[in-house]
Every structure is written in structure tokens, then in C-alpha cells.
Write an enzyme that holds these catalytic residues in place. Structure first.
Site, PDB file in Angstrom:
ATOM      1  N   GLY A 125       0.800  -1.229   0.000  1.00 51.25           N
ATOM      2  CA  GLY A 125       0.000   0.000   0.000  1.00 51.25           C
ATOM      3  C   GLY A 125       0.827   1.271   0.000  1.00 51.25           C
ATOM      4  N   SER A 178      -6.013   5.473   1.354  1.00 52.28           N
ATOM      5  CA  SER A 178      -6.252   6.884   1.016  1.00 52.28           C
ATOM      6  C   SER A 178      -5.356   7.323  -0.136  1.00 52.28           C
ATOM      7  CB  SER A 178      -5.948   7.748   2.239  1.00 52.28           C
ATOM      8  OG  SER A 178      -4.586   7.613   2.579  1.00 52.28           O
ATOM      9  N   GLY A 200       4.364  17.418   4.582  1.00 50.41           N
ATOM     10  CA  GLY A 200       4.990  18.611   4.007  1.00 50.41           C
ATOM     11  C   GLY A 200       6.314  18.932   4.693  1.00 50.41           C
ATOM     12  N   MET A 246      -4.661   9.055  10.283  1.00 48.92           N
ATOM     13  CA  MET A 246      -4.194   8.316   9.100  1.00 48.92           C
ATOM     14  C   MET A 246      -2.753   7.905   9.342  1.00 48.92           C
ATOM     15  SD  MET A 246      -5.940  10.293   5.950  1.00 48.92           S
ATOM     16  CE  MET A 246      -7.522   9.758   5.315  1.00 48.92           C
ATOM     17  N   ALA A 303       0.032   4.405   9.749  1.00 51.33           N
ATOM     18  CA  ALA A 303       0.232   2.995   9.434  1.00 51.33           C
ATOM     19  C   ALA A 303      -0.008   2.108  10.666  1.00 51.33           C
ATOM     20  CB  ALA A 303       1.646   2.792   8.908  1.00 51.33           C
ATOM     21  N   HIS A 354      22.364   5.337  31.309  1.00 47.76           N
ATOM     22  CA  HIS A 354      23.117   6.585  31.136  1.00 47.76           C
ATOM     23  C   HIS A 354      24.360   6.317  30.274  1.00 47.76           C
ATOM     24  CE1 HIS A 354      25.030  10.404  32.001  1.00 47.76           C
ATOM     25  NE2 HIS A 354      26.150   9.728  32.234  1.00 47.76           N
TER      26      HIS A 354
END
Ligand SMILES: Cc1cc2nc3c(=O)[nH]c(=O)nc-3n(C[C@H](O)[C@H](O)[C@H](O)COP(=O)(O)OP(=O)(O)OC[C@H]3O[C@@H](n4cnc5c(N)ncnc54)[C@H](O)[C@@H]3O)c2cc1C
Length: 468
Positions: free
Chosen positions: A40, A147, A187, A320, A322, A446
Site C-alpha cells: 500500500g 487513502s 509537508g 491516518m 500505518a 546513562h
């Protein structure tokens, strides 16, 4: 006609995980995918290729900007070979999608290549690329059709210079000036890739802040850091036109005062979100209802209005993401097997894979304020960590929100190196309904970035962080 206990339409992270879990639970399972590769959006044009380019561009930025500080000198000019970088990304994608083929095979899941469309509630027609059609029957069907990128009504995507994330993953040249419409995750990630490779990048965002759904402190910090990286931001700008003139793209927007601002670049990445994809599915034939935005309507068990049809992932409501789709795939498979699984949607983490990374789980401070919940805040800066100074990744912080009375952790928000991985600790803690004090009393190795989580928890418990 082949018959199955369950047929899954779509092989993204929702669909293929549902298929594996169904097969593990003893169901005869089929998966239908219209493309020749499985996985997908996520594997082909989403999570995996974007991370491959983020990693490559990060190495380039380190080599050109940071190696010297570490005492590493590279004689001669360091150059980007974009073609090779994109080819490497494709190699990662190919390897990953092949892995899903292997998993289908291993779990004895039948894979059909073609567009699946409902004939009725128990039959799916599969239209193959050669035009032939095959019909299968299934007792249960899971819609996992995902989508597609969405756009604004007045923007004509030419997919050459006015592009979506899909094209941005395989550009043939480094843009001179990329205008990114949308300051959301996609974006910002892809904008940062091209910024590191040498493009000028301007992010034009309608809201008054980037990553608007996340805690305001994260938006503020990421804006500050990305500005230092010379990404430009035009916030509170409403884009009203995008036009191509030869090799140029002209974006016009109105600023807060209503004045027109013109941006000129050679590429415009339209990253204004994604829309559910049900084209060709013929949901009507099965009687499956969609909402006004085209999302498949489901109940709390992810069942549609038709008894034997379920839907998962990007095609239904919710984030939306995964990993959200994967959880839903598992949930539906287990429901079909008669189990009683549960997803806590409040504990699905959100991550932005910029550098520094941004990650969050649970409630934001804004949400707690709005809900009138009394809370306390513990915050710890990355710069106070030895590990962060050793690697020179000192931007960011961890912020823990805890219930004022009970000390239960209600939200964890972080910016910094490796936060995408650090957030898992917060998810685990919140799944077990940990208090801030619980986290603060656990030993954290640490020096690690994870110490910032412990320190923020100490700060939230009773303002007793150790290293600030
Ligand atoms: C650039 C980018 C970066 C992203 N990065 C991340 C990230 O880092 N982390 C994260 O969690 N999310 C990320 N996402 C979002 C993530 O990719 C989606 O949330 C996820 O893929 C949704 O999974 P899904 O199974 O619902 O659908 P999809 O992955 O969209 O898969 C649906 C599949 O169904 C197929 N299909 C559709 N209709 C039919 C039909 N009728 N017949 C047969 N097959 C059909 C499609 O071809 C597709 O293969 C990113 C998205 C993009 C675009």
C-alpha cells in the site's frame, strides 16, 4: 469459484496485517491488491520511501555541515547524486514489498492482483490488468483500501511541478525553490529532505502554526529549529491560486491582514492531507455506507452497516497512520475469530520524522485545558543531557503532562533526537496507567536520550529534575 473465510481488499499495513492475523487464527484468507506490489501507500509511496530519503539527506547534511565539528575532514567537494539516492530509496521499497509477498506466502494467504469491487455482500469481482475478471466468495470482507493525496479545489496537479508526496519521492532534480503548501507531517518531512539537499523551502500554512494537531509547545520548538535550518514559514496564509508558467510555479495567498502574498518557485508540493479511497470499490453493491467525506462508516468494532463487512485504516475515521491501520487489522481479525480485542485510540502515538524528531502520545495541553482537567507539567531540555551534547543533538525537550491529583501520566510530548523511538516508553507507561513518579523511579541507562523522559517525569512529580 474460490471461497474464503475472509477476503481483504487492499494490501497496505491495515490489509496485510489483517490478512496475517486472520491466517494465524486459522481462517482461509485472500487479499486483493490493484498494484503489482503489496504494502500500500506506506511501503510504496509513504512511510518507508520518505524515511529512506530523510535518512540519505540527513547523512548528506551531516557530511557537509557537521563532520568538520567532529574532526572529520573530507577533501574535495561533497556532492549529491540524486539519481542514486532515489534508486537506493527504491531498493529499500522493493526489498520491503518483497518481504510482504514472502509473508503472504508463508501464511498461505492467496494474493489476487487486480481491482476488487463488490458484486454483493459476499462476492468480490477482481478486475485484472489484462482486462479479465475473476470472482471470489468470502464469508467476511475487510475493506482496507486506504487513502490518496487530497488537494484544494482550485489546484491542478500536473504531477511535474505541481506535485503531491508521491512525485516528491522521485524528483529528477533538486528544486531551486520548493513551495510546500501545508505545514503538516508530510509537508515538513519532504520539505526538510529537499532543504538538506540544497533547495530553498517555503512552507505556506493556513493555520497560525505548523503540525496543528499536536501540542503547541512542539509546534513552537519545531518551527524554531527548522527556521535555524533556514526553512521559511508563511503561517496564517490562505493559498488562493497555484499556477504554472513554464518551469515556474506561482502561488498566491492572502495573509492574516488580507493582503496578497506571491511566492515563486520551481516546484510546489501540495501536502494538504489525504482523502479516503474507495474508487472502483462499488461499495453500493454491498450496501456499505460512506459518510459525506467518503469515509466508510464503522461502529466501535469496525463493522460497517453490513453485518459481515468491516473496514480499517485510512479509509475510516481517525488518524491516518500505518500503526493505527495495523492495530485495526489485528482487531478485526480477532473479532472474526470470536475474541474480544480492544484499541485505546488515545494511546496511538504520532510522530514527525524531521530532525529533530517530534513524537507525542495522549492528551495535549490544549486538550486538557479545554476539558477542564487539572494537570501539572514536567519539562526537561535535551541540551541538559550528556548524550545529547556528545552527539551535538541538543535541540528539543520532553514534556510530561500528569493529573494534578493522581499523578497519572495523561500526555507525553517530545522534540529531539530519536524521539520516534523514545515515545514507545511513554506509550508503555500510559498503557499500564503509570504515574509520573512511576517513570521517575525507573532506572534509565546513562547516557541516553531516554534520560530526558525520566527527568521530565521527576519534574512533573514534584519539580525535582536532577540535571537542570
Ligand atoms: C509521504 C507519506 C509518508 C507517510 N509516513 C508515515 C509514517 O512515517 N508513519 C505512519 O504511521 N504513517 C505514515 N504515512 C501514512 C500511512 O502511509 C498510511 O496511514 C497507511 O498506509 C494507511 O494504511 P492502509 O492499510 O489503511 O491503506 P494504504 O496503505 O493506503 O493501502 C491501501 C491499498 O489498497 C489498495 N486498493 C485500493 N482500492 C483497491 C481496490 N478496489 N482493489 C484492490 N486494491 C485496492 C491500494 O492500491 C493500496 O495498496 C505516510 C503517508 C505518506 C503519503
Amino acid at each position: 469459484m474460490d471461497q474464503y473465510d475472509v477476503a481483504i481488499i487492499g494490501s497496505g499495513p491495515g490489509g496485510y496485517v489483517a490478512a496475517i492475523r486472520c491466517a494465524q487464527l486459522g481462517m482461509k484468507t485472500a487479499i486483493i491488491e490493484k498494484y503489482s506490489t503489496l504494502g500500500g501507500t506506506c511501503l510504496n509511496v509513504g512511510c518507508i520511501p520518505s524515511k529512506a530519503l530523510l535518512d540519505s539527506s540527513h547523512h548528506y547534511e551531516d557530511a557537509t555541515k557537521h563532520f568538520e565539528e567532529h574532526g572529520i575532514e573530507i577533501p574535495g567537494e561533497i556532492k549529491v547524486n540524486l539519481e542514486k539516492m532515489i534508486a537506493r530509496k527504491q531498493g529499500v521499497v522493493d526489498q520491503t514489498t518483497k518481504g510482504i509477498e514472502f509473508l503472504m506466502d508463508k501464511n498461505k494467504i492467496t494474493v489476487y492482483e487486480g481491482v476488487g469491487s463488490f458484486k454483493d455482500a459476499t462476492h468480490v469481482n477482481i478486475k485484472k490488468n489484462d482486462g479479465k475478471t475473476e470472482e471470489i466468495e468470502a464469508k467476511n470482507i475487510i475493506i482496507a483500501t486506504g487513502s490518496k493525496p487530497s488537494t484544494l479545489p482550485f489546484i491542478k496537479l500536473d504531477k511535474e511541478r505541481i506535485i503531491t508526496s508521491t512525485e516528491a519521492l522521485e524528483l529528477k532534480e533538486i528544486p531551486k525553490h520548493m513551495i510546500v503548501i501545508g505545514g503538516g507531517v508530510i509537508g515538513l518531512e519532504l520539505g526538510q529532505v529537499y532543504k538538506r539537499l540544497g533547495a530553498e523551502v517555503t512552507v505556506v500554512e493556513f493555520m497560525d502554526r505548523i503540525i496543528p494537531g499536536m501540542d503547541g509547545a512542539l509546534s513552537k520548538e519545531l518551527t524554531k529549529v527548522m527556521k535555524k535550518q533556514k526553512v521559511k514559514f508563511a503561517l496564517s496564509h490562505k493559498v488562493k491560486s497555484v499556477e504554472r508558467k513554464g518551469d515556474q510555479v506561482i502561488v498566491k495567498a492572502d495573509n492574516k491582514k488580507g493582503e496578497e502574498v506571491v511566492f515563486e518557485g520551481d516546484y510546489c508540493l501540495v501536502a494538504v492531507g489525504r482523502k479516503p479511497y474507495t474508487d472502483g470499490l462499488n461499495a453500493d453493491a454491498a450496501g456499505v455506507k460512506l459518510d459525506e467525506r467518503g469515509k466508510v462508516i464503522v461502529d466501535e468494532h469496525l463493522k460497517t452497516n453490513v453485518d459481515n463487512i468491516y473496514a480499517i485504516g485510512d479509509v475510516i475515521k481517525g488518524a491516518m497512520l500505518a500503526h493505527k491501520a495495523e492495530e485495526e487489522g489485528t482487531l478485526v481479525a480477532e473479532i472474526l475469530a470470536g475474541q474480544k480485542p480492544h484499541i485505546d485510540y488515545n494511546l496511538i502515538p504520532g510522530v514527525v520524522y524531521t530532525w529533530p524528531e517530534v513524537a507525542a502520545v495522549g492528551k495535549t495541553e490544549e486538550e486538557l485545558k479545554e476539558a477542564g482537567v487539572a494537570y501539572k507539567v514536567g519539562q526537561f531540555p535535551m541540551r541538559a543531557l550528556g548524550r545529547a551534547r556528545a552527539s551535538m543533538d541538543t535541540d528539543g525537550f520532553v514534556k510530561i503532562l500528569a493529573d494534578k491529583k493522581t499523578d497519572e501520566v495523561l500526555g507525553v510530548h517530545m522534540v529531539g533526537a530519536r524521539c520516534a523511538d523514545l515515545i514507545a516508553e511513554a506509550v508503555t507507561a500510559m498503557e499500564f496507567r503509570a504515574s509520573a513518579e512511576d517513570i521517575s523511579r525507573m532506572s534509565h541507562a546513562h547516557p541516553t536520550y531516554a534520560e530526558a523522559v525520566k527527568e521530565a517525569a521527576l519534574a512533573a512529580t514534584d519539580d525535582r529534575a536532577l540535571h537542570v
